[in-house]
Design a protein around this motif. Structure first.
Motif, mmCIF file in Angstrom:
data_model
loop_
_atom_site.group_PDB
_atom_site.id
_atom_site.type_symbol
_atom_site.label_atom_id
_atom_site.label_comp_id
_atom_site.label_asym_id
_atom_site.label_seq_id
_atom_site.Cartn_x
_atom_site.Cartn_y
_atom_site.Cartn_z
ATOM 1 N N ARG A 44 16.809 -9.218 -42.074
ATOM 2 C CA ARG A 44 15.952 -8.408 -41.208
ATOM 3 C C ARG A 44 14.976 -9.244 -40.411
ATOM 4 O O ARG A 44 14.555 -8.848 -39.336
ATOM 5 C CB ARG A 44 15.206 -7.367 -42.054
ATOM 6 C CG ARG A 44 16.160 -6.390 -42.726
ATOM 7 C CD ARG A 44 15.446 -5.395 -43.609
ATOM 8 N NE ARG A 44 16.394 -4.496 -44.265
ATOM 9 C CZ ARG A 44 16.058 -3.586 -45.164
ATOM 10 N NH1 ARG A 44 14.782 -3.470 -45.528
ATOM 11 N NH2 ARG A 44 16.971 -2.818 -45.712
ATOM 12 N N GLN A 45 14.604 -10.401 -40.937
ATOM 13 C CA GLN A 45 13.697 -11.279 -40.223
ATOM 14 C C GLN A 45 14.424 -12.486 -39.646
ATOM 15 O O GLN A 45 13.792 -13.449 -39.231
ATOM 16 C CB GLN A 45 12.585 -11.750 -41.171
ATOM 17 C CG GLN A 45 11.794 -10.625 -41.806
ATOM 18 C CD GLN A 45 11.110 -9.756 -40.767
ATOM 19 O OE1 GLN A 45 10.611 -10.254 -39.757
ATOM 20 N NE2 GLN A 45 11.086 -8.448 -41.005
ATOM 21 N N LEU A 46 15.743 -12.429 -39.616
ATOM 22 C CA LEU A 46 16.537 -13.580 -39.209
ATOM 23 C C LEU A 46 16.674 -13.646 -37.694
ATOM 24 O O LEU A 46 16.955 -12.631 -37.047
ATOM 25 C CB LEU A 46 17.930 -13.496 -39.831
ATOM 26 C CG LEU A 46 18.838 -14.699 -39.647
ATOM 27 C CD1 LEU A 46 18.327 -15.861 -40.483
ATOM 28 C CD2 LEU A 46 20.256 -14.346 -40.072
ATOM 29 N N PRO A 47 16.506 -14.819 -37.106
ATOM 30 C CA PRO A 47 16.791 -14.952 -35.679
ATOM 31 C C PRO A 47 18.252 -14.607 -35.397
ATOM 32 O O PRO A 47 19.138 -14.870 -36.208
ATOM 33 C CB PRO A 47 16.502 -16.432 -35.404
ATOM 34 C CG PRO A 47 15.562 -16.844 -36.493
ATOM 35 C CD PRO A 47 15.951 -16.042 -37.690
ATOM 36 N N ASP A 87 14.792 -12.000 -21.083
ATOM 37 C CA ASP A 87 14.413 -11.250 -22.284
ATOM 38 C C ASP A 87 13.777 -12.201 -23.302
ATOM 39 O O ASP A 87 14.024 -13.413 -23.273
ATOM 40 C CB ASP A 87 15.644 -10.600 -22.919
ATOM 41 C CG ASP A 87 16.187 -9.457 -22.083
ATOM 42 O OD1 ASP A 87 15.444 -8.966 -21.210
ATOM 43 O OD2 ASP A 87 17.359 -9.073 -22.292
ATOM 44 N N PRO A 88 12.988 -11.638 -24.239
ATOM 45 C CA PRO A 88 12.456 -12.490 -25.314
ATOM 46 C C PRO A 88 13.606 -13.096 -26.112
ATOM 47 O O PRO A 88 14.592 -12.419 -26.412
ATOM 48 C CB PRO A 88 11.631 -11.523 -26.157
ATOM 49 C CG PRO A 88 11.296 -10.388 -25.232
ATOM 50 C CD PRO A 88 12.468 -10.258 -24.310
ATOM 51 N N PRO A 90 15.863 -14.019 -29.014
ATOM 52 C CA PRO A 90 16.032 -13.370 -30.331
ATOM 53 C C PRO A 90 15.720 -14.274 -31.506
ATOM 54 O O PRO A 90 15.780 -13.835 -32.650
ATOM 55 C CB PRO A 90 17.509 -12.958 -30.327
ATOM 56 C CG PRO A 90 18.165 -13.851 -29.339
ATOM 57 C CD PRO A 90 17.135 -14.121 -28.280
ATOM 58 N N CYS A 91 15.383 -15.529 -31.274
ATOM 59 C CA CYS A 91 15.007 -16.387 -32.391
ATOM 60 C C CYS A 91 13.588 -16.087 -32.865
ATOM 61 O O CYS A 91 13.182 -16.550 -33.927
ATOM 62 C CB CYS A 91 15.120 -17.863 -32.008
ATOM 63 S SG CYS A 91 13.760 -18.467 -30.966
ATOM 64 N N GLY A 92 12.818 -15.295 -32.068
ATOM 65 C CA GLY A 92 11.473 -14.922 -32.476
ATOM 66 C C GLY A 92 10.384 -15.871 -32.025
ATOM 67 O O GLY A 92 9.240 -15.765 -32.451
ATOM 68 N N SER A 93 10.719 -16.785 -31.137
ATOM 69 C CA SER A 93 9.725 -17.775 -30.701
ATOM 70 C C SER A 93 8.681 -17.188 -29.763
ATOM 71 O O SER A 93 7.606 -17.766 -29.588
ATOM 72 C CB SER A 93 10.426 -18.940 -30.007
ATOM 73 O OG SER A 93 11.024 -18.506 -28.786
ATOM 74 N N GLY A 94 8.988 -16.043 -29.131
ATOM 75 C CA GLY A 94 8.094 -15.472 -28.134
ATOM 76 C C GLY A 94 8.373 -15.978 -26.738
ATOM 77 O O GLY A 94 7.817 -15.454 -25.761
ATOM 78 N N LYS A 95 9.226 -16.983 -26.585
ATOM 79 C CA LYS A 95 9.580 -17.513 -25.274
ATOM 80 C C LYS A 95 10.700 -16.679 -24.661
ATOM 81 O O LYS A 95 11.405 -15.948 -25.345
ATOM 82 C CB LYS A 95 10.039 -18.960 -25.381
ATOM 83 C CG LYS A 95 9.009 -19.913 -25.950
ATOM 84 C CD LYS A 95 9.602 -21.328 -26.037
ATOM 85 C CE LYS A 95 8.606 -22.295 -26.630
ATOM 86 N NZ LYS A 95 9.185 -23.672 -26.764
ATOM 87 N N LYS A 96 10.847 -16.824 -23.344
ATOM 88 C CA LYS A 96 11.988 -16.203 -22.690
ATOM 89 C C LYS A 96 13.279 -16.898 -23.142
ATOM 90 O O LYS A 96 13.277 -18.096 -23.429
ATOM 91 C CB LYS A 96 11.851 -16.289 -21.174
ATOM 92 C CG LYS A 96 10.728 -15.442 -20.607
ATOM 93 C CD LYS A 96 10.707 -15.505 -19.088
ATOM 94 C CE LYS A 96 9.599 -14.615 -18.529
ATOM 95 N NZ LYS A 96 9.574 -14.658 -17.041
ATOM 96 N N TYR A 97 14.330 -16.124 -23.175
ATOM 97 C CA TYR A 97 15.602 -16.658 -23.647
ATOM 98 C C TYR A 97 16.035 -17.879 -22.846
ATOM 99 O O TYR A 97 16.525 -18.863 -23.396
ATOM 100 C CB TYR A 97 16.666 -15.552 -23.564
ATOM 101 C CG TYR A 97 18.015 -15.931 -24.127
ATOM 102 C CD1 TYR A 97 18.137 -16.492 -25.383
ATOM 103 C CD2 TYR A 97 19.177 -15.691 -23.393
ATOM 104 C CE1 TYR A 97 19.381 -16.813 -25.913
ATOM 105 C CE2 TYR A 97 20.426 -16.015 -23.904
ATOM 106 C CZ TYR A 97 20.521 -16.575 -25.175
ATOM 107 O OH TYR A 97 21.752 -16.897 -25.679
ATOM 108 N N LYS A 98 15.853 -17.853 -21.528
ATOM 109 C CA LYS A 98 16.286 -18.960 -20.681
ATOM 110 C C LYS A 98 15.501 -20.235 -20.960
ATOM 111 O O LYS A 98 15.975 -21.336 -20.677
ATOM 112 C CB LYS A 98 16.158 -18.588 -19.211
ATOM 113 C CG LYS A 98 14.728 -18.385 -18.721
ATOM 114 C CD LYS A 98 14.689 -17.997 -17.259
ATOM 115 C CE LYS A 98 13.258 -17.793 -16.761
ATOM 116 N NZ LYS A 98 13.225 -17.377 -15.336
ATOM 117 N N LEU A 99 14.299 -20.095 -21.508
ATOM 118 C CA LEU A 99 13.455 -21.254 -21.804
ATOM 119 C C LEU A 99 13.560 -21.689 -23.258
ATOM 120 O O LEU A 99 12.873 -22.642 -23.660
ATOM 121 C CB LEU A 99 11.996 -20.942 -21.459
ATOM 122 C CG LEU A 99 11.717 -20.576 -20.002
ATOM 123 C CD1 LEU A 99 10.245 -20.197 -19.821
ATOM 124 C CD2 LEU A 99 12.084 -21.739 -19.087
ATOM 125 N N CYS A 100 14.398 -20.987 -24.016
ATOM 126 C CA CYS A 100 14.461 -21.289 -25.450
ATOM 127 C C CYS A 100 15.886 -21.610 -25.892
ATOM 128 O O CYS A 100 16.292 -22.761 -25.878
ATOM 129 C CB CYS A 100 13.888 -20.108 -26.247
ATOM 130 S SG CYS A 100 13.574 -20.488 -27.991
#
Length: 351
Positions: A44-47, A87-88, A90-100
């Motif tokens: 449930r808390q997994l990226p 989009d945010p 999904p790893c939970g970093s708070g960064k945009k997907y394109k930047l993460c």
């Protein structure tokens, strides 16, 4: 958290299909894929949890269901998760997907294609040995693939249910023998061996002779090898010698053929000739996979040492040793199909 499973590995893919059958809970399967095996709640808390759940659903659709003869159920239309560039992540970093994680190797955006026939055969073979006998009894035999029937026969034989094992194996051997994942000469040998176990040696002999006269899915020299081993087991060394010569004429570089020849020469006290035959067996043993090569080399070296010292073959262990080395020799080619698929098999998880 453990390491995520790589479904591009055909062995992992086959294991995933087996797990899907044995424990068809999507969260637990997704957790295993992600490397979180302790509890489903960790997911449930997994990226990337949506991706792992998606892959679990796909595996549950494609798993070989025993009650359907190991066929898959009709596939559902399961949409893959969509993640926009902005989009945010999904790893939970708070960064945009394109930047993460958009270009990261850590992102599990596998292209999970349907399992190849090789991967399905691997999964079915493993699964049969994991299922309880009560569940195997519910499998519709008319729908089951030959690889399932042969593995079921092995399970029944291991449990002392020899008559049932023989019936299943005979069903396969009487069939078309077109399954590319079965080594039919291996199963021919097992059928004859199990007939002997059942006190029906004469029937086993007749079966092998008929196979030699009417080979299907095998070469005559392969059946000759089985006849040679059969007659050695029956202590009919004169007949065994005839069939060893026939097997060697068919494949002069097969290590098991040379080992059989060495045994016969050893029994006759022809020490130098036996040593030469054993050395030939060792020379050609690199045709086997490493594990089988090491085991057979150990057996041949023990016989070679006794022949070199002009000691008789250890008659007390002769039957057991003969059976073991025959299993190794015949299963080497089979296991190379069942456990080490071709390069094409590894493409089963590609786009």
């Amino acid at each position: 958290m453990g390491e995520a499973k790589d479904l591009n590995n055909p062995n992992v893919y086959a294991e995933a299909l087996v797990r899907a059958v044995l424990n068809p809970q999507r969260e637990m399967l997704a957790s295993w894929l992600a490397g979180v095996e302790e509890t489903a709640f960790g997911l449930r808390q997994l990226p990337f949890q949506d991706w792992y759940l998606y892959f679990a659903d796909r595996l549950l659709d494609m798993m070989p269901q025993p009650e359907l003869g190991f066929q898959s159920r009709p596939r559902r239309s399961v949409a893959a998760p969509k993640i926009g560039r902005n989009d945010p992540c999904p790893c939970g970093s708070g960064k945009k997907y394109k930047l993460c994680h958009l270009e990261s190797e850590e992102s599990p955006e596998w292209k999970l294609g349907s399992p190849t026939p090789e991967i399905r055969a691997m999964a079915i073979a493993r699964l049969v040995h994991e299922l309880p006998l009560a569940r195997l009894a519910k499998i519709p035999l008319s729908q089951a693939a030959p690889v399932a029937l042969t593995e079921m026969a092995s399970v029944y034989h291991e449990h002392g249910r020899v008559d049932e094992a023989l019936q299943l194996l005979r069903q396969v051997l009487d069939g078309e023998r077109e399954d590319p994942f079965l080594l039919f000469d291996y199963w021919i040998a097992r059928y004859a061996e199990w007939l002997v176990d059942a006190g029906r040696a004469a029937e086993g002999e007749q079966f092998l002779l008929q196979e030699y006269d009417n080979p299907r899915g095998v070469k005559p020299w392969q059946v000759a090898q089985k006849l040679a081993a059969f007659y050695i087991d029956q202590s009919d060394l004169a007949s065994a010698d005839t069939w060893v010569e026939s097997a060697l004429a068919g494949d002069a570089e097969n290590p098991f053929n040379h080992y059989l020849q060495g045994m016969l020469l050893h029994f006759d006290g022809l020490w130098e000739e036996a040593v030469a035959a054993y050395k030939q067996a060792l020379q050609f043993s690199d045709r086997f996979r490493e594990e089988e090569q090491l085991y057979m080399s150990q057996l041949v070296n023990e016989a070679l040492q006794r022949a070199s010292q002009q000691l008789p073959f250890d008659e007390e262990e002769e039957g057991e040793e003969q059976e073991e080395v025959e299993e190794v020799a015949e299963s080497a080619a089979e296991s190379s199909v069942a456990a080490t698929p071709s390069e094409d098999a590894a493409q089963g998880t590609q786009p």
